[in-house]
Scaffold this motif. Structure first.
Motif, short mmCIF file in Angstrom:
data_model
loop_
_atom_site.label_atom_id
_atom_site.label_comp_id
_atom_site.label_asym_id
_atom_site.label_seq_id
_atom_site.Cartn_x
_atom_site.Cartn_y
_atom_site.Cartn_z
N GLN A 152 53.82 -15.41 -3.35
CA GLN A 152 54.49 -14.12 -3.24
C GLN A 152 55.82 -14.19 -2.49
O GLN A 152 56.59 -13.24 -2.51
CB GLN A 152 53.57 -13.10 -2.58
CG GLN A 152 52.41 -12.67 -3.47
CD GLN A 152 52.89 -12.04 -4.78
OE1 GLN A 152 53.73 -11.15 -4.78
NE2 GLN A 152 52.33 -12.51 -5.89
N TRP A 195 56.52 -14.77 -7.76
CA TRP A 195 55.81 -13.58 -7.28
C TRP A 195 55.41 -12.60 -8.38
O TRP A 195 54.50 -11.80 -8.18
CB TRP A 195 56.61 -12.89 -6.18
CG TRP A 195 57.89 -12.19 -6.55
CD1 TRP A 195 58.64 -12.34 -7.67
CD2 TRP A 195 58.56 -11.22 -5.74
NE1 TRP A 195 59.75 -11.53 -7.62
CE2 TRP A 195 59.73 -10.83 -6.45
CE3 TRP A 195 58.31 -10.63 -4.51
CZ2 TRP A 195 60.63 -9.89 -5.95
CZ3 TRP A 195 59.21 -9.71 -4.02
CH2 TRP A 195 60.35 -9.34 -4.73
N CYS A 198 55.09 -5.58 2.06
CA CYS A 198 55.92 -6.65 2.62
C CYS A 198 57.16 -6.10 3.31
O CYS A 198 57.67 -6.70 4.27
CB CYS A 198 56.36 -7.61 1.51
SG CYS A 198 55.03 -8.51 0.70
N ALA A 258 56.23 -12.16 3.06
CA ALA A 258 55.05 -12.20 2.18
C ALA A 258 53.78 -12.36 3.00
O ALA A 258 52.75 -11.73 2.72
CB ALA A 258 55.17 -13.34 1.18
#
Length: 489
Positions: free
Chosen positions: A164, A169, A186, A199
């Motif tokens: 991610q 991602w 995030c 992340a």
């Protein structure tokens, strides 16, 4: 530091980490005194009437998954100290244009079911972390200097951070809602989300939404502060407010001094006493994106286009993942985003006592560049109106604190950076400088215990715990586990 003093330890700064350190030292039987520049303790965990009488707004932090999850608070046990953590069933919501919304219920299965084609992907991303949340938290809240106690959780977290936080991602998602939801979490790091450290923060917070929830303290975040201060006093310690420290020489003599300060704060009070190389490294510490805080007193509940959003404690107001990327890149480049990321909290969902009968409060902040003195309340209102048409008509009053106002309110928020330092992979480890013991300074008996040390930002008390552990061992020869001290009545 001299050793022939009447005090064992002095703490500068009564934020959550400073208070956590003081509580542990006091529980160990040491004499402790805490000095706080503000008129009330708490730092980022304070509550006040900032708009209209009877409307109680949290000054900074408002939602506290770490109040239940961090090792410090699990051992301290807020409930046993009279703090009621109220749980919205809907931990957070992420509205999108057209009345759609991603809904993160505490129940992972219910959340996945609402995400349609991406439900399985969401469960695969967060299910293993939520199921093993104690191991994930213990790793994330460690001093990042030892071997993980739960290696499997560490591997699971690392793999997902790499995914991610990289161009990979989007690979697991097929629709728009799930990736937008995750990017919204995030974004709490106030940094571009497509990076490993943000992340990691997002994975931790999203997993906790399903593991322990995102609770709101009854009466406000000050309830957490009040519990810590009461415990300190019960163990014979003092908290002195309105006591600004400009030089270490102002402090009473003590065997240990713990500073809940940023590198800038340490340089301010001790710069001339520090070795030149260490001072240069502190001066090079990077501060991150900032926040402009806007509190609202409302005449009615927020009229969300998606009615489920009315049940959410927290909302991320930005739109799609692409919208979030644009806004985050603007802030990172030192620009004000036309459509900023706005974090909103509706405490009245679970705590109606925050406002007089028939009224409501709304807590928000927008991401802005470091050092901004711009009032972005118009952009905040536009973002809320985007997802809640008619919002303007229900606003009875609002109060703005620009990023620089926040720094004036709390010197640890340098340039409005409420994370006390940029959230990057390097600065999670080299926080504030790269050394095996990041808490001890080159000055004899002087330690840092702020969010500018590992594990970083958040109301978790863990920087205070890690610093206190070293102080107990190095200055007093006490090897007791601080968590065991906390569990004692």
């Amino acid at each position: 530091m001299t050793t022939d003093s009447s005090l064992d330890a002095v703490v500068v700064g009564a934020g959550p980490n400073g208070l956590a350190a003081a509580v542990i030292l006091a529980r160990a039987g040491l004499s402790v005194e805490v000095h706080e520049a503000a008129s009330t303790p708490g730092g980022g965990a304070r509550t006040e009437e900032s708009t209209l009488p009877g409307h109680r707004h949290d000054v900074c932090s408002a939602v506290h998954p770490m109040g239940l999850a961090s090792p410090f608070f699990r051992a301290f046990d807020l409930a046993a100290h009279g703090v009621r953590m109220l749980q919205p069933d809907l931990a957070y919501a992420h509205p999108l244009d057209g009345g759609r919304a991603g809904l993160a219920w505490r129940d992972l299965g219910r959340t996945a079911a609402g995400l349609g084609v991406d439900g399985r992907a969401w469960r695969g991303l967060l299910g293993p972390l939520a199921a093993a949340w104690p191991g994930v938290v213990d790793l994330a809240m460690s001093d990042l200097r030892g071997v993980p106690a739960d290696p499997l959780s560490a591997i699971r977290l690392a793999r997902r951070m790499l995914e991610q936080g990289s161009p990979l991602w989007n690979l697991r998602f097929r629709d728009e809602i799930a990736p937008a939801m995750f990017t919204g979490v995030c974004a709490h790091a106030i940094a571009p989300s497509q990076a490993i450290a943000p992340a990691g923060a997002g994975l931790l917070l999203a997993a906790l939404a399903h593991g322990v929830g995102w609770p709101i303290p009854e009466g406000g975040s000050a309830a957490i502060t009040d519990a810590l201060v009461a415990d300190l006093r019960a163990h014979g310690s003092r908290v002195i407010t309105g006591s600004r420290i400009d030089r270490l020489a102002q402090l009473p003599r003590a065997r240990a001094v713990l500073l809940d300060l940023t590198p800038a704060g340490l340089l301010r009070i001790a710069g001339s006493e520090l070795p030149e190389r260490y001072a240069r490294r502190l001066a090079a510490f990077r501060y991150g994106g900032a926040a402009c805080k806007v509190d609202f007193a409302l005449r009615a509940p927020v009229p969300w286009a998606n009615s489920d959003c009315a049940s959410a404690g927290t909302l991320h107001l930005i739109g799609s993942r692409a919208d979030a990327v644009v806004a985050q890149r603007a802030v990172a480049a030192g620009l004000h985003a036309e459509r900023p990321f706005v974090l909103a909290v509706q405490p009245g969902v679970v705590d109606p006592g925050r406002a007089p009968a028939g009224s409501h409060t709304l807590w928000t902040y927008a991401h802005v560049p470091q050092g901004s003195d711009r009032d972005v309340s118009a952009a905040v209102i536009d973002q809320i109106e985007r997802f809640a048409p008619g919002f303007r008509e229900i606003v009875a009053a609002h109060r703005v604190r620009t990023a620089m106002d926040l720094q004036g309110h709390d010197a640890n928020y340098v340039g409005g950076d409420i994370a006390a330092g940029a959230v990057t992979l390097r600065q999670l480890i080299a926080r504030p400088v790269l050394r095996f013991d990041p808490y001890a300074t080159p000055l004899d008996g002087v330690y840092l215990c702020s969010a500018s040390t590992p594990p970083g930002p958040g109301v978790h008390g863990m920087a205070g715990l890690h610093a206190a552990r070293r102080v107990l061992r190095q200055r007093f020869g006490i090897t007791d586990d601080p968590l065991r001290l906390l569990r004692q009545s």
